[in-house]
Motif scaffolding. Sequence first.
Motif, PDB file in Angstrom:
ATOM      1  N   ARG A  22       0.826  -1.221   0.000  1.00  0.00           N
ATOM      2  CA  ARG A  22       0.000   0.000   0.000  1.00  0.00           C
ATOM      3  C   ARG A  22       0.859   1.269   0.000  1.00  0.00           C
ATOM      4  NH1 ARG A  22      -3.616  -2.874   3.608  1.00  0.00           N
ATOM      5  NH2 ARG A  22      -2.558  -1.924   5.376  1.00  0.00           N
ATOM      6  N   TRP A 117      -5.504   1.522  20.791  1.00  0.00           N
ATOM      7  CA  TRP A 117      -4.837   2.711  20.254  1.00  0.00           C
ATOM      8  C   TRP A 117      -4.326   3.582  21.385  1.00  0.00           C
ATOM      9  CZ3 TRP A 117      -4.651   3.391  14.854  1.00  0.00           C
ATOM     10  CH2 TRP A 117      -5.413   2.471  14.113  1.00  0.00           C
ATOM     11  N   TRP A 134      -1.497   8.656  17.075  1.00  0.00           N
ATOM     12  CA  TRP A 134      -2.145   7.429  17.554  1.00  0.00           C
ATOM     13  C   TRP A 134      -1.608   6.210  16.812  1.00  0.00           C
ATOM     14  CZ3 TRP A 134      -5.172   7.271  21.732  1.00  0.00           C
ATOM     15  CH2 TRP A 134      -5.824   8.437  22.141  1.00  0.00           C
ATOM     16  N   TYR A 136      -1.554   1.592  16.944  1.00  0.00           N
ATOM     17  CA  TYR A 136      -2.218   0.406  17.491  1.00  0.00           C
ATOM     18  C   TYR A 136      -1.212  -0.519  18.180  1.00  0.00           C
ATOM     19  CZ  TYR A 136      -5.254  -3.642  17.903  1.00  0.00           C
ATOM     20  OH  TYR A 136      -5.982  -4.693  18.395  1.00  0.00           O
ATOM     21  N   GLU A 176       1.587  -1.443  10.540  1.00  0.00           N
ATOM     22  CA  GLU A 176       0.759  -2.013   9.470  1.00  0.00           C
ATOM     23  C   GLU A 176      -0.711  -2.055   9.837  1.00  0.00           C
ATOM     24  OE1 GLU A 176       2.577  -3.675  11.576  1.00  0.00           O
ATOM     25  OE2 GLU A 176       1.844  -5.711  11.937  1.00  0.00           O
ATOM     26  N   LYS A 177      -1.023  -1.789  11.113  1.00  0.00           N
ATOM     27  CA  LYS A 177      -2.421  -1.804  11.562  1.00  0.00           C
ATOM     28  C   LYS A 177      -2.834  -0.450  12.118  1.00  0.00           C
ATOM     29  CE  LYS A 177      -3.551  -5.746  10.388  1.00  0.00           C
ATOM     30  NZ  LYS A 177      -4.727  -5.946   9.514  1.00  0.00           N
ATOM     31  N   ALA A 179      -3.632   2.514  10.721  1.00  0.00           N
ATOM     32  CA  ALA A 179      -4.322   3.418   9.797  1.00  0.00           C
ATOM     33  C   ALA A 179      -3.334   4.309   9.038  1.00  0.00           C
ATOM     34  CB  ALA A 179      -5.387   4.225  10.542  1.00  0.00           C
ATOM     35  N   VAL A 180      -3.736   5.528   8.763  1.00  0.00           N
ATOM     36  CA  VAL A 180      -2.942   6.411   7.901  1.00  0.00           C
ATOM     37  C   VAL A 180      -1.604   6.774   8.550  1.00  0.00           C
ATOM     38  CG1 VAL A 180      -2.935   8.637   6.706  1.00  0.00           C
ATOM     39  CG2 VAL A 180      -5.043   7.314   6.876  1.00  0.00           C
ATOM     40  N   GLU A 183       0.954   4.046   8.126  1.00  0.00           N
ATOM     41  CA  GLU A 183       1.533   4.014   6.779  1.00  0.00           C
ATOM     42  C   GLU A 183       2.563   5.127   6.616  1.00  0.00           C
ATOM     43  OE1 GLU A 183      -2.016   4.003   4.381  1.00  0.00           O
ATOM     44  OE2 GLU A 183      -2.334   1.848   4.696  1.00  0.00           O
TER      45      GLU A 183
ATOM     46  N   MET B  17      -3.978   6.589  28.847  1.00  0.00           N
ATOM     47  CA  MET B  17      -4.182   7.240  27.548  1.00  0.00           C
ATOM     48  C   MET B  17      -4.648   6.241  26.494  1.00  0.00           C
ATOM     49  SD  MET B  17      -3.647  10.511  27.225  1.00  0.00           S
ATOM     50  CE  MET B  17      -3.021  10.750  25.553  1.00  0.00           C
ATOM     51  N   LEU B  18      -4.898   5.009  26.908  1.00  0.00           N
ATOM     52  CA  LEU B  18      -5.357   3.997  25.962  1.00  0.00           C
ATOM     53  C   LEU B  18      -6.790   4.336  25.545  1.00  0.00           C
ATOM     54  CD1 LEU B  18      -4.737   1.283  24.567  1.00  0.00           C
ATOM     55  CD2 LEU B  18      -5.638   0.145  26.586  1.00  0.00           C
ATOM     56  N   ALA B  19      -7.000   4.488  24.234  1.00  0.00           N
ATOM     57  CA  ALA B  19      -8.303   4.934  23.744  1.00  0.00           C
ATOM     58  C   ALA B  19      -9.358   3.842  23.867  1.00  0.00           C
ATOM     59  CB  ALA B  19      -8.178   5.372  22.287  1.00  0.00           C
ATOM     60  N   ARG B  21     -12.253   1.773  22.297  1.00  0.00           N
ATOM     61  CA  ARG B  21     -12.426   1.404  20.892  1.00  0.00           C
ATOM     62  C   ARG B  21     -13.888   1.271  20.468  1.00  0.00           C
ATOM     63  NH1 ARG B  21      -9.783  -4.042  21.070  1.00  0.00           N
ATOM     64  NH2 ARG B  21      -9.732  -3.686  23.313  1.00  0.00           N
ATOM     65  N   ALA B  87      -5.787  -6.918   2.547  1.00  0.00           N
ATOM     66  CA  ALA B  87      -5.061  -6.116   1.561  1.00  0.00           C
ATOM     67  C   ALA B  87      -5.587  -4.689   1.527  1.00  0.00           C
ATOM     68  CB  ALA B  87      -5.176  -6.761   0.187  1.00  0.00           C
ATOM     69  N   ASN B  90      -6.372  -0.803   6.762  1.00  0.00           N
ATOM     70  CA  ASN B  90      -5.175  -0.577   7.568  1.00  0.00           C
ATOM     71  C   ASN B  90      -5.454  -0.515   9.069  1.00  0.00           C
ATOM     72  OD1 ASN B  90      -6.492   1.856   7.620  1.00  0.00           O
ATOM     73  ND2 ASN B  90      -5.033   2.918   6.313  1.00  0.00           N
ATOM     74  N   ILE B  91      -6.544  -1.155   9.497  1.00  0.00           N
ATOM     75  CA  ILE B  91      -6.822  -1.281  10.931  1.00  0.00           C
ATOM     76  C   ILE B  91      -7.010  -2.774  11.257  1.00  0.00           C
ATOM     77  CG2 ILE B  91      -7.835   1.028  11.202  1.00  0.00           C
ATOM     78  CD1 ILE B  91     -10.618  -0.345  11.114  1.00  0.00           C
ATOM     79  N   PRO B  92      -6.919  -3.151  12.518  1.00  0.00           N
ATOM     80  CA  PRO B  92      -7.023  -4.570  12.863  1.00  0.00           C
ATOM     81  C   PRO B  92      -8.431  -5.125  12.658  1.00  0.00           C
ATOM     82  CG  PRO B  92      -6.189  -3.259  14.707  1.00  0.00           C
ATOM     83  CD  PRO B  92      -6.711  -2.306  13.708  1.00  0.00           C
ATOM     84  N   ARG B 266      -9.720   7.829  19.941  1.00  0.00           N
ATOM     85  CA  ARG B 266      -8.733   8.204  18.936  1.00  0.00           C
ATOM     86  C   ARG B 266      -9.286   9.279  18.029  1.00  0.00           C
ATOM     87  NH1 ARG B 266      -7.245   5.579  13.620  1.00  0.00           N
ATOM     88  NH2 ARG B 266      -9.159   4.390  13.847  1.00  0.00           N
TER      89      ARG B 266
END
Lengths: 194, 266
Positions: A22, A117, A134, A136, A176-177, A179-180, A183, B17-19, B21, B87, B90-92, B266
């Motif tokens: 990506r 996060w 932020w 993960y 890789e997890k 978000a923006v 990356e 500070m852990l958000a 979810r 693919a 970009n989040i778990p 977040r």
Amino acid sequence: MKVAIIDYGAGNVTSLAFALKRVGVESISITFEADELLRSDAVIFPGVGHAAFAMHQLKKYQLDKVIPELKQPFLGICLGMQLMCEHTEEGNCDGLGIFNVKVKQFPDHLKVPHMGWNTVVPSTDTRLIESDDWFYFIHSYYAEISIHTVGKTDYMLDFSAILHKDNFIGCQFHPEKSAVLGEKYLKSFLNLVE
Amino acid sequence: MKGKFKQIQSLKYSVTMLAKRIIPCLDIKDGRTVKGVHFMNLRDAGHPVELASYYAQSGADELLFLDIAATNENRSTLLSLVREVAAAINIPFTVGGGVRSIKDAASLLDNGADKISLNSSAIVNPVLIDEISKMYGNQCVVIAVDAAFILNEWKVFRNGGTIETDKELFDWVKEAENRGAGEVLFTSMNHDGTKDGFALEALKTMVGRTKIPVIASGGAGKIEHFRDVFMQCDVSAALAASVFHYGEIAINELKNYLKQNQICVR
């Protein structure tokens, strides 16, 4: 640019390979062979599974000797970063010793794993991340704050979110997890390739 | 070390500070999302990858895919879907439904799933939790529990809430934790579908009795329900399906509201 992902057979490196695609990396090799690492422009070490098993695998392929001698940009992620340290309480095992840092278990009174996060505060002398971004996280052990710490995170106590020494970088979070911003972080790592 | 880092302001509204979810849940059947989804800007709202990307971009912190058919025939469809999702986003994300063996778990993880959710199969065969967590780490094992409050007791159900078991909720969660589950997703059958709010009392008890993160599920109808479950129960995450799919609650608006209420997001 050619990027090698170290895979010693403990599971999921798929997400990382997808994330690299990506951000525009064309050549990715998933490997445990020393020669392949030496031929790459950058190497990423996404530790998964248990620390003792991972160290065992590294030794089996003699990567414990090869990795500390690498000259190209090297990024350890999560357990990958922890194994770049001197010692970890997980399985009471010695790491690669690249960072002179000890890895400890989170104390009992916290929800563990530290999962989700959280923000990373960059040191004033790093350009890897810009502000309190932020990322993960998902881990039960943490690297202590040290002279190599360039990003720190607070989960009741401060721990090393990013370690940096010469060409070696480790991050506790999963870019890789993430978000923006994750990356973006991968891109700033890849920018270290000359 | 002093001076190397900027001082950050400590937050009065959060111990850490852990958000907290927010997790949308997508029901999958034959590789398609099942519940009706009403988003104007999606080309194909029934396609899980489109929907997943949409949620990832709108600020969802994580996603849960539940294969509700979970037949063996559909397994390869599910695996290629998991790969496509991995693919694209970009989040778990977690995948559940029909994971009956370590082999099932392995193929999902190999195709890019971050976590596996176990429900009925773990009740029938609890050792499965030990096996998967030993092999892949407890961070990738989510124990999903459906329970109903019957005659002064929380009873665990299996097979999508159709079969009552002899397990008591909090005992079962504790057992799953001890066997290696890294997170618990609790759905109250009394609250699910009511849109009347989460099972606050039970969630409070669960958070107090377990060390692993708790995901609240069942009953979300209004943004206030999310505030209540985070403030009163200190759960780590809240999950919902229809309020997000039907556009009744927008994730960015929900997060702004939680921020205004001094909850770390977040």
